[in-house]
Design a protein around this motif. Structure first.
Motif, PDB file in Angstrom:
ATOM      1  N   VAL A  33     -40.108  19.282 -67.333  1.00  0.00           N
ATOM      2  CA  VAL A  33     -40.578  20.192 -66.287  1.00  0.00           C
ATOM      3  C   VAL A  33     -40.250  21.605 -66.748  1.00  0.00           C
ATOM      4  CG1 VAL A  33     -40.387  20.888 -63.883  1.00  0.00           C
ATOM      5  CG2 VAL A  33     -40.190  18.475 -64.488  1.00  0.00           C
ATOM      6  N   ARG A  34     -41.262  22.482 -66.753  1.00  0.00           N
ATOM      7  CA  ARG A  34     -41.080  23.856 -67.225  1.00  0.00           C
ATOM      8  C   ARG A  34     -41.489  24.835 -66.132  1.00  0.00           C
ATOM      9  NH1 ARG A  34     -42.757  24.768 -73.418  1.00  0.00           N
ATOM     10  NH2 ARG A  34     -41.026  26.231 -73.199  1.00  0.00           N
ATOM     11  N   VAL A  35     -40.866  26.012 -66.180  1.00  0.00           N
ATOM     12  CA  VAL A  35     -41.127  27.066 -65.187  1.00  0.00           C
ATOM     13  C   VAL A  35     -41.371  28.373 -65.930  1.00  0.00           C
ATOM     14  CG1 VAL A  35     -40.176  28.419 -63.291  1.00  0.00           C
ATOM     15  CG2 VAL A  35     -39.778  25.967 -63.380  1.00  0.00           C
ATOM     16  N   TRP A  36     -42.453  29.086 -65.562  1.00  0.00           N
ATOM     17  CA  TRP A  36     -42.784  30.401 -66.111  1.00  0.00           C
ATOM     18  C   TRP A  36     -42.775  31.434 -64.985  1.00  0.00           C
ATOM     19  CZ3 TRP A  36     -45.417  25.955 -67.251  1.00  0.00           C
ATOM     20  CH2 TRP A  36     -45.510  25.576 -68.610  1.00  0.00           C
ATOM     21  N   ASP A  37     -42.305  32.619 -65.286  1.00  0.00           N
ATOM     22  CA  ASP A  37     -42.394  33.748 -64.359  1.00  0.00           C
ATOM     23  C   ASP A  37     -43.388  34.743 -64.954  1.00  0.00           C
ATOM     24  OD1 ASP A  37     -42.118  35.693 -62.504  1.00  0.00           O
ATOM     25  OD2 ASP A  37     -39.951  35.963 -62.705  1.00  0.00           O
ATOM     26  N   THR A  38     -44.624  34.673 -64.497  1.00  0.00           N
ATOM     27  CA  THR A  38     -45.667  35.539 -65.049  1.00  0.00           C
ATOM     28  C   THR A  38     -45.578  36.967 -64.541  1.00  0.00           C
ATOM     29  OG1 THR A  38     -47.227  34.968 -63.272  1.00  0.00           O
ATOM     30  CG2 THR A  38     -47.201  33.560 -65.223  1.00  0.00           C
TER      31      THR A  38
END
Length: 595
Positions: A229-234
């Motif tokens: 599970v990955r999380v990006w803050d665009t």
């Protein structure tokens, strides 16, 4: 006219004026007393008045008279008409009379044939929009002062959604702030229409296929077949995503179950796995889960509240509501038993202390309240529900018509408070595959259908306001705001429409179906999730082959203007092994469609 007649006319006119002013004062004693008791005046007005009084007193002293207190307006005018000053004092007294008239103009605002206090004038002007305030500012100097009052422009900014979290003391000129916000909004709309901005492909997990994607306020979460599970803050141009750790054994990483569903809000991230486990992470504390919940069977659907830490899961014939407190401990707030397997699950926003959810199971629609048992909101035998969305007061879901009596596929809108049907919308041959009620403008709703069309429904008239032929293989995701629609299709096409002009602005194509679309005024997140969750080619070293089957997540940023090119771009901060590309001209970013 001789001098005697002129003096007689002037005397009669002044007497009539004095009588009219005296009559007006008798009708308004309360307003005069309120102004006399007023503890403070508007900023800048008291200093100006005190300066006028000091200057008037100086002129009176220079004219040979001691300074006197301010007399009523009628008495001042009667005295001025009866007195004849020497030529040496005439210029000074005329200036004093002009200053006194300026003071009166500050307190009383002329509205045609009446005089109003400044506070009442502000209360009247607060109902005007920006164009009407601009026109009123051209009437007179007094109206210009009122039309440019800071309170009016602060309320106008709040009304149009600019800087909603600010207070009136944060800026000194709210009219200028409003103009800057309008200019930025115009720039963003122009960039949206012309496809100008930055586009980035979020970095994928090697040797894994994308399973599910969700986003909230520019933060993106994705789950893969590898169990990662990955999380990006665009929002911060940080496209190197951290992994959210699970609690599976490291020795058998290849045997980890797939990620079925992922959800995210401002504080929590949730992932459901194929083996029935549910992990909950606190985005503020770290990458390790704060709560782990196990179900006896596979999880069919999950939902996460946008406002708080309420999570709802559906497994087998049970629906469970969880709440994670500030210490990170999860507790079950409600459990419900349903008759069929749940297909769709949503949490109703802004319900207060007790959470409320809506679940669909075949042809049944349940209303689930934490303090009550499961209640059937809608049921028609043999008409399954095909899509679902909720708002604070309503729920909308698509119904597929089957059987001998074919009535066409429809979208039903129910009131959550009255628990009754409000509208029956559409009459389509295809199934409604997606509906967006929560993010649509008031009294409007957008839906997508397998008959290739995107429809805008008017909830006031129960009619279709607009129908667009959008996608050849059917619509899979859709969202709208006050002027545009972004739709995704099963063929992998993302289309942007200006529905006021009934015109397609631009489109982008990828290989897999579009399963997620989320945008605001300056950014857009799209996700193409493949049908198959296994890479067909065993040669994973071939990057092009793997890229063709793993799925894609794209982040578009339309707030990039000419000043942004002068600062270090994200590609300048990326490592040499980063495969994600960056381009500030979306028209050139996708010159060739993906195979």
């Amino acid at each position: 006219m001789d001098d005697h007649s002129l003096e007689e006319f002037r005397r009669c006119w002044q007497e009539e004026l004095a009588q009219a002013q005296a009559l007006r004062k008798r009708r308004r004693p309360e307003a005069a007393e309120r102004r006399a008791r007023r503890p403070e005046v508007a900023p800048g007005r008291g200093e100006q008045a005190s300066g006028y009084l000091a200057l008037a007193q100086g002129l009176l002293e220079g004219a040979g008279r001691p300074p006197a207190t301010r007399a009523p307006r009628a008495d001042r005018q009667d005295a001025a008409s009866r007195s004849r000053s020497p030529p040496a004092r005439e210029g000074g007294e005329q200036l004093v009379d002009q200053l006194i008239r300026d003071l009166n103009e500050m307190d009383d605002v002329p509205f045609f044939d009446i005089q109003l206090p400044y506070e009442l004038a502000i209360n009247i002007f607060q109902y005007l929009n920006r164009k009407e305030l601009g026109r009123c500012a051209q009437v007179s100097k007094t109206w210009k002062v009122i039309a440019e009052d800071e309170v009016l422009w602060y309320r106008l900014c709040q009304r149009e959604g600019h800087l909603p979290e600010s207070s009136i003391s944060d800026y000194s000129c709210w009219k200028l702030i409003f103009q800057e916000c309008r200019a930025k909004e115009h720039m963003l709309r122009t960039n949206w229409k012309n496809r100008k901005g930055a586009v980035s492909e979020l970095e994928h997990v090697p040797d894994a296929v994308l399973c599910d994607v969700h986003s909230h306020d520019g933060v993106v979460i994705a789950g893969y077949t590898s169990g990662d599970v990955r999380v990006w803050d665009t929002r911060t141009w940080d496209y190197v995503a951290p992994f959210l750790e699970s609690e599976y054994e490291e020795d058998e990483s290849g045997m980890q179950p797939y990620v079925s569903f992922v959800r995210i809000n401002s504080s929590l991230a949730v992932a459901a796995y194929e083996d029935g486990f549910l992990n909950i992470w606190d985005l503020r504390t770290g990458k390790y889960p704060i709560h782990r919940f196990e179900h006896d069977a596979r999880i069919q659907a999950i939902a996460l509240s946008r406002e708080d830490a309420t999570v709802a899961t559906a497994s087998a014939f049970d629906v469970v509501m969880l709440y994670t407190n500030e210490e990170g401990y999860g507790q079950i707030t409600a459990e419900f038993e349903v008759q069929k397997l749940v297909d769709y699950l949503e949490i109703v926003p802004n319900t207060g202390r007790y959470p409320v959810a809506v679940a669909t199971a075949g042809d049944l629609v349940y209303l689930l309240k934490a303090e009550d048992s499961a209640r059937t909101l809608h049921y028609v035998y043999g008409q399954p529900v095909t899509c679902l969305d909720v708002s604070a007061n309503q729920v909308a879901f698509g119904v597929k018509s089957l059987g001998w009596v074919y009535e066409g596929n429809k979208i039903l809108v129910y009131s959550l408070e009255a628990e009754r049907c409000l509208s029956k919308l559409g009459n389509s041959l295809g199934d409604f595959t997606c509906v967006n009620l929560r993010d649509s403008p008031p009294n409007l709703m957008v839906s997508g259908n397998m008959d290739r069309r995107v429809r805008i429904h008017d909830l006031r008239t129960d009619k279709i306001a607009l129908s667009l032929s959008a996608h050849q293989l059917g619509v899979s995701a859709v969202q709208m705001d006050d002027w545009k629609i972004v739709s995704g299709g099963e063929e992998g096409l993302v289309s942007v429409w200006d529905y006021r002009m009934n015109q397609k602005l631009w489109e982008v194509h990828s290989r897999h179906p579009v399963r997620h679309i989320s945008f605001n005024n300056h950014s857009l997140i799209t996700a193409n999730v493949p049908y198959e969750r296994v890479v067909r080619n065993a040669d994973l070293d071939n990057f092009a082959t793997h890229e063709r089957h793993r799925g894609l997540i794209h982040a578009y940023e339309f707030a990039v203007d000419q000043l942004a090119f002068q600062s270090p771009l994200p590609m300048c901060r990326s490592s040499s092994d980063t495969t994600a590309g960056y381009n500030h001209d979306l028209a050139l970013a996708f010159s060739n469609d993906r195979i």
